[in-house]
Design a protein around this motif. Structure first.
Motif, mmCIF file in Angstrom:
data_model
loop_
_atom_site.group_PDB
_atom_site.id
_atom_site.type_symbol
_atom_site.label_atom_id
_atom_site.label_comp_id
_atom_site.label_asym_id
_atom_site.label_seq_id
_atom_site.Cartn_x
_atom_site.Cartn_y
_atom_site.Cartn_z
ATOM 1 N N SER A 1 0.827 -1.212 0.000
ATOM 2 C CA SER A 1 0.000 0.000 0.000
ATOM 3 C C SER A 1 0.858 1.257 0.000
ATOM 4 C CB SER A 1 -0.920 0.005 1.224
ATOM 5 O OG SER A 1 -1.760 -1.129 1.231
ATOM 6 N N ALA A 2 1.922 1.256 0.796
ATOM 7 C CA ALA A 2 2.816 2.423 0.844
ATOM 8 C C ALA A 2 3.511 2.624 -0.503
ATOM 9 C CB ALA A 2 3.849 2.236 1.951
ATOM 10 N N LEU A 3 3.884 1.533 -1.140
ATOM 11 C CA LEU A 3 4.516 1.619 -2.456
ATOM 12 C C LEU A 3 3.540 2.149 -3.502
ATOM 13 C CD1 LEU A 3 7.142 1.077 -3.932
ATOM 14 C CD2 LEU A 3 6.394 -1.266 -4.312
ATOM 15 N N LEU A 4 2.297 1.713 -3.429
ATOM 16 C CA LEU A 4 1.268 2.222 -4.348
ATOM 17 C C LEU A 4 1.042 3.713 -4.135
ATOM 18 C CD1 LEU A 4 -1.471 -0.585 -4.374
ATOM 19 C CD2 LEU A 4 -0.014 0.125 -6.268
ATOM 20 N N ALA A 5 1.087 4.154 -2.873
ATOM 21 C CA ALA A 5 0.886 5.574 -2.571
ATOM 22 C C ALA A 5 1.976 6.439 -3.197
ATOM 23 C CB ALA A 5 0.839 5.784 -1.061
ATOM 24 N N SER A 6 3.183 5.878 -3.350
ATOM 25 C CA SER A 6 4.276 6.640 -3.960
ATOM 26 C C SER A 6 4.081 6.788 -5.465
ATOM 27 C CB SER A 6 5.620 5.950 -3.676
ATOM 28 O OG SER A 6 5.748 4.743 -4.412
ATOM 29 N N GLN A 7 3.185 6.000 -6.046
ATOM 30 C CA GLN A 7 2.962 6.016 -7.489
ATOM 31 C C GLN A 7 1.600 6.588 -7.879
ATOM 32 O OE1 GLN A 7 3.456 1.874 -8.419
ATOM 33 N NE2 GLN A 7 5.606 1.828 -7.821
ATOM 34 N N GLU B 1 -3.745 9.725 -5.506
ATOM 35 C CA GLU B 1 -5.006 9.641 -4.763
ATOM 36 C C GLU B 1 -4.867 8.847 -3.463
ATOM 37 O OE1 GLU B 1 -5.144 6.432 -8.026
ATOM 38 O OE2 GLU B 1 -4.492 8.522 -7.789
ATOM 39 N N LEU B 2 -3.783 8.091 -3.320
ATOM 40 C CA LEU B 2 -3.540 7.352 -2.076
ATOM 41 C C LEU B 2 -2.629 8.166 -1.174
ATOM 42 C CD1 LEU B 2 -2.946 3.588 -3.022
ATOM 43 C CD2 LEU B 2 -4.712 4.510 -1.526
ATOM 44 N N SER B 3 -3.051 8.370 0.070
ATOM 45 C CA SER B 3 -2.275 9.173 1.019
ATOM 46 C C SER B 3 -1.436 8.275 1.927
ATOM 47 C CB SER B 3 -3.216 10.030 1.869
ATOM 48 O OG SER B 3 -2.542 10.550 2.998
ATOM 49 N N PRO B 4 -0.106 8.469 1.953
ATOM 50 C CA PRO B 4 0.727 7.675 2.869
ATOM 51 C C PRO B 4 0.395 7.969 4.331
ATOM 52 C CG PRO B 4 2.004 9.449 1.873
ATOM 53 C CD PRO B 4 0.699 9.397 1.153
ATOM 54 N N LEU B 5 -0.037 9.208 4.599
ATOM 55 C CA LEU B 5 -0.397 9.563 5.972
ATOM 56 C C LEU B 5 -1.556 8.709 6.467
ATOM 57 C CD1 LEU B 5 -0.279 11.343 8.495
ATOM 58 C CD2 LEU B 5 -1.782 12.977 7.316
ATOM 59 N N TRP B 6 -2.606 8.584 5.629
ATOM 60 C CA TRP B 6 -3.765 7.798 6.054
ATOM 61 C C TRP B 6 -3.460 6.304 6.089
ATOM 62 C CZ3 TRP B 6 -7.334 9.653 8.823
ATOM 63 C CH2 TRP B 6 -7.728 10.977 8.675
ATOM 64 N N ILE B 7 -2.554 5.848 5.235
ATOM 65 C CA ILE B 7 -2.132 4.442 5.315
ATOM 66 C C ILE B 7 -1.456 4.193 6.651
ATOM 67 C CG2 ILE B 7 -0.492 2.745 4.399
ATOM 68 C CD1 ILE B 7 -1.077 3.886 1.608
ATOM 69 N N GLY B 8 -0.558 5.109 7.055
ATOM 70 C CA GLY B 8 0.115 4.972 8.343
ATOM 71 C C GLY B 8 -0.842 5.055 9.519
ATOM 72 N N VAL B 9 -1.825 5.963 9.426
ATOM 73 C CA VAL B 9 -2.804 6.125 10.512
ATOM 74 C C VAL B 9 -3.646 4.861 10.673
ATOM 75 C CG1 VAL B 9 -4.908 7.353 11.196
ATOM 76 C CG2 VAL B 9 -2.914 8.633 10.407
ATOM 77 N N TRP B 10 -4.174 4.351 9.566
ATOM 78 C CA TRP B 10 -5.007 3.144 9.641
ATOM 79 C C TRP B 10 -4.197 1.932 10.065
ATOM 80 C CZ3 TRP B 10 -10.276 2.147 8.787
ATOM 81 C CH2 TRP B 10 -11.040 3.255 8.472
ATOM 82 N N ALA B 11 -2.962 1.840 9.593
ATOM 83 C CA ALA B 11 -2.108 0.714 9.991
ATOM 84 C C ALA B 11 -1.797 0.778 11.487
ATOM 85 C CB ALA B 11 -0.806 0.725 9.181
ATOM 86 N N SER B 12 -1.493 1.966 11.996
ATOM 87 C CA SER B 12 -1.212 2.132 13.428
ATOM 88 C C SER B 12 -2.441 1.787 14.260
ATOM 89 C CB SER B 12 -0.775 3.571 13.720
ATOM 90 O OG SER B 12 0.400 3.904 13.021
ATOM 91 N N GLY C 1 6.802 4.148 10.552
ATOM 92 C CA GLY C 1 8.151 4.063 10.003
ATOM 93 C C GLY C 1 8.211 3.263 8.716
ATOM 94 N N THR C 2 7.521 2.132 8.682
ATOM 95 C CA THR C 2 7.507 1.306 7.472
ATOM 96 C C THR C 2 6.847 2.052 6.315
ATOM 97 O OG1 THR C 2 7.416 -0.746 8.774
ATOM 98 C CG2 THR C 2 6.723 -0.876 6.472
ATOM 99 N N THR C 3 5.710 2.690 6.592
ATOM 100 C CA THR C 3 5.007 3.440 5.536
ATOM 101 C C THR C 3 5.881 4.556 4.984
ATOM 102 O OG1 THR C 3 2.861 2.994 6.576
ATOM 103 C CG2 THR C 3 2.955 4.800 4.995
ATOM 104 N N ALA C 4 6.492 5.352 5.875
ATOM 105 C CA ALA C 4 7.320 6.475 5.432
ATOM 106 C C ALA C 4 8.527 6.000 4.627
ATOM 107 C CB ALA C 4 7.782 7.283 6.643
#
Length: 217
Positions: A41-47, A50-61, A155-158
Motif C-alpha cells: 500500500s505504501a509503495l502504491l501511494a508513492s505512485q 489519490e492514495l495518502s501515505p499519511l492515512w495508510i500509516g494512521v489506519w495501519a497504526s 516508520g515502514t510506511t514512510a
C-alpha cells in the motif's frame, strides 16, 4: 491476483480500511500478511497521488494498536485454550517450540518485548494474546503496544513511500523495468534493516534480567 493489482483496483478509502483490518486481525493472533499489505500500500501511494501515505500509516497504526488490545483481552481470559486451538490450526506458526520461545521473551523482557515484538513476525502475531495470558500489567502493555504500533506502521510506511518517490524521480527517463528493479531493491533494503532489528531484539531477549518483568494485574 497479486496483492498490488488487487489494491490498485479498489477505491482509496477501501485500501485504508483493508490495511487497518488485515493488520488488526494479524495483531489479534491470526497469521495474515499484514506487513506485505502495508508495504504494498505504501509503495502504491508513492505512485498514485489519490492514495495518502499519511492515512495508510494512521489506519495501519490504529489496526495494530486495536488488534493487540483485543488480543490481550482474549489472552487474559482464554490464554491456554486459545494457544491449544492456534497450535492445531496453524502448527507451523504456533507449535510448542515457537510458543515456548515467545513465552521466554515476554517473561524476560515484558513491555520491551511488546514494543520490539512489533518488528518480529511471530511476536507481532502473539504479542497481545501472550501478554494477556501472562497477566502483564495492562498500563505498561498499552503504552508499549501503542508506541510499537506507531513506530512500526508509521516508520515502514514512510520508508517505503519515500523510497518509491525517490526511485521514480531518478528513473523517470529510464524504462519501467529499471524503476521496478530500483523499487524492489529499496523495499529489500527496508526488510534487511527490519531483520537486523529483529535479530537485535531476539539477542536482547536471551540476556538475563535481574528482576521479574511480568506483574500481576
Amino acid at each position: 491476483m497479486p496483492i498490488e493489482q488487487w489494491l490498485e483496483a479498489i477505491p482509496p478509502l477501501l485500501v485504508y480500511v483493508i490495511v487497518g483490518l488485515v493488520i488488526g486481525l494479524e495483531s489479534l493472533g491470526i497469521p495474515l500478511p499484514g506487513e506485505i499489505v502495508l508495504v504494498t500500500s505504501a509503495l502504491l501511494a508513492s505512485q498514485h497521488a489519490e492514495l495518502s501515505p499519511l492515512w495508510i500509516g494512521v489506519w495501519a497504526s490504529a489496526g495494530a494498536i486495536i488488534g493487540d488490545n483485543f488480543g490481550y483481552l482474549i489472552g487474559r481470559r482464554h490464554g491456554p485454550r486459545l494457544f491449544v486451538w492456534m497450535g492445531r490450526k496453524f502448527p507451523k506458526h504456533f507449535g510448542e517450540t515457537q510458543l515456548e520461545h515467545a513465552r521466554r521473551v515476554f517473561q524476560k523482557r515484558g513491555a520491551w518485548a511488546v514494543f520490539f515484538g512489533r518488528f518480529v513476525a511471530l511476536l507481532r502475531i502473539l504479542a497481545g494474546p501472550l501478554a494477556g495470558s501472562l497477566h502483564m500489567n495492562y498500563g505498561k502493555f498499552l503504552v508499549a503496544n501503542a508506541l510499537g504500533g506507531v513506530v512500526w506502521a508509521g516508520g515502514t510506511t514512510a520508508a517505503v513511500y519515500y523510497l518509491g518517490v525517490v526511485a521514480e524521480k531518478w528513473l523517470k527517463g529510464f524504462s519501467y523495468a529499471g524503476l521496478a528493479i530500483a523499487v524492489v531493491a529499496g523495499v529489500a533494503g527496508v526488510f534487511v534493516v527490519k531483520k537486523r532489528l529483529a535479530k537485535a531484539a531476539e539477542k536482547a531477549a536471551g540476556e538475563e534480567v535481574p528482576k521479574e518483568v511480568t506483574e500481576p494485574a
